[in-house]
Design a protein around this motif. Sequence first.
Motif, short mmCIF file in Angstrom:
data_model
loop_
_atom_site.label_atom_id
_atom_site.label_comp_id
_atom_site.label_asym_id
_atom_site.label_seq_id
_atom_site.Cartn_x
_atom_site.Cartn_y
_atom_site.Cartn_z
N ILE A 151 -31.21 -42.99 -60.80
CA ILE A 151 -30.30 -41.64 -60.17
C ILE A 151 -29.47 -40.94 -60.97
CG2 ILE A 151 -28.46 -43.24 -59.93
CD1 ILE A 151 -27.88 -41.91 -56.92
N TYR A 159 -24.73 -39.32 -58.03
CA TYR A 159 -24.07 -40.25 -57.37
C TYR A 159 -22.57 -40.27 -57.06
CZ TYR A 159 -22.42 -44.90 -55.71
OH TYR A 159 -21.84 -45.88 -54.84
N TYR A 179 -25.80 -36.80 -54.25
CA TYR A 179 -25.97 -37.92 -53.08
C TYR A 179 -24.53 -38.43 -52.59
CZ TYR A 179 -30.84 -37.39 -55.33
OH TYR A 179 -31.74 -36.84 -55.67
N ILE A 184 -26.83 -41.89 -49.19
CA ILE A 184 -27.36 -43.13 -49.74
C ILE A 184 -27.50 -44.22 -48.63
CG2 ILE A 184 -26.60 -45.37 -51.00
CD1 ILE A 184 -27.34 -42.67 -52.90
#
Length: 364
Positions: A151, A159, A179, A184
Amino acid sequence: MAHLLDSLSSISNSNSFNKETVGNVVDLSDVPALKRLNVNVEQPCEQWPSLESNESYTLAVEKGHATLNSVSIWGALRGLETFSQLVYPDEDLLFAINETIIYDFPRFQHRGFLLDTGTHFISLKRLKMNLVSKFDEAMAQSKMNVFHFHIVDDQSFPYDSITYPGLSGRGAFDLNHIYSQADITELLEFARQRGIRVFIEFDSPAHSRSWGRAYDILTKCYSGEQPNHKQGPMDPSRNTTFEFLKNFFYEVAQIFPDRYVHLGADEVYFDCWYLNYISYGEDWHKYYMCDPLNFTEFVDSTNVISTTWPRASAAAERLWSSADVNDVKEAIPRLEEHRCRYLRRGIPAAPVNGPSYCRTEYND
């Protein structure tokens, strides 16, 4: 051979082999109707798939009915995928399936596919395309069961951390390339419903420049005895680094349900190197004969689907099948057929075997 009634044909609408691949059938007028598929699962349903999940199943297709037996719900999912691929279209009967008995199980428990969203952001929509449904079954159709989610990387930290929001606030490419926690959660559930584990990777202690844009955890570099204002990997000489990592990975353990987290741990030195490999056409032969690895410095949302599929299916077959299923020539028609199946299901898989065509072409 049996004719599938509407209740079953809806399961496999456009998920099928071409008629000529299953034999030359002259008369289908007196074949029995397949009225039902009974699915029996021995164990209670697990909430999440795991490395220890039992994916074996037995599928029997007989006159009038079919039976799918499995130990776990995840085995049932693999068996349903096989059932859908046994169904083929017939001009007179709409859909048909041959009588058969299949005992099936994977050679490897971990059959993973890695995407790197740290070097190029890939939208949630495209990530879901790789996992499954109108882009619904790229991984699931090939019986892959691990989405290795690389990620973050040096270039960006997309993230959205609850504990350290500055990681994405200052480490992502921009605030549109992040994200969220809702993203998620949606991705985890989307994968779970298809028996796919999300195996998260937070590359460290190197490949961590994006971490250091908001938090002081990176090594201060020197030229001789003088600081050169450059930064290296995470600094192991300060207790604050470990406190930061303890807090961060505690959050990761709460968010991601899998028992395993990948830490990267590669290239822990200052002059980093990258392996970039992207190719086309019949390159899948290499992936079929060895363990494939594809770094994604040249892959993003515009080409991730066509670059990956059906090439990854070649690796998926080796990971699922017996070790002696390794003949490239025999695999060519299977991969060609699987590519056409992807197109029928709305996945723009690229041609990989030279000049050919599919009866149903991709139409976005």
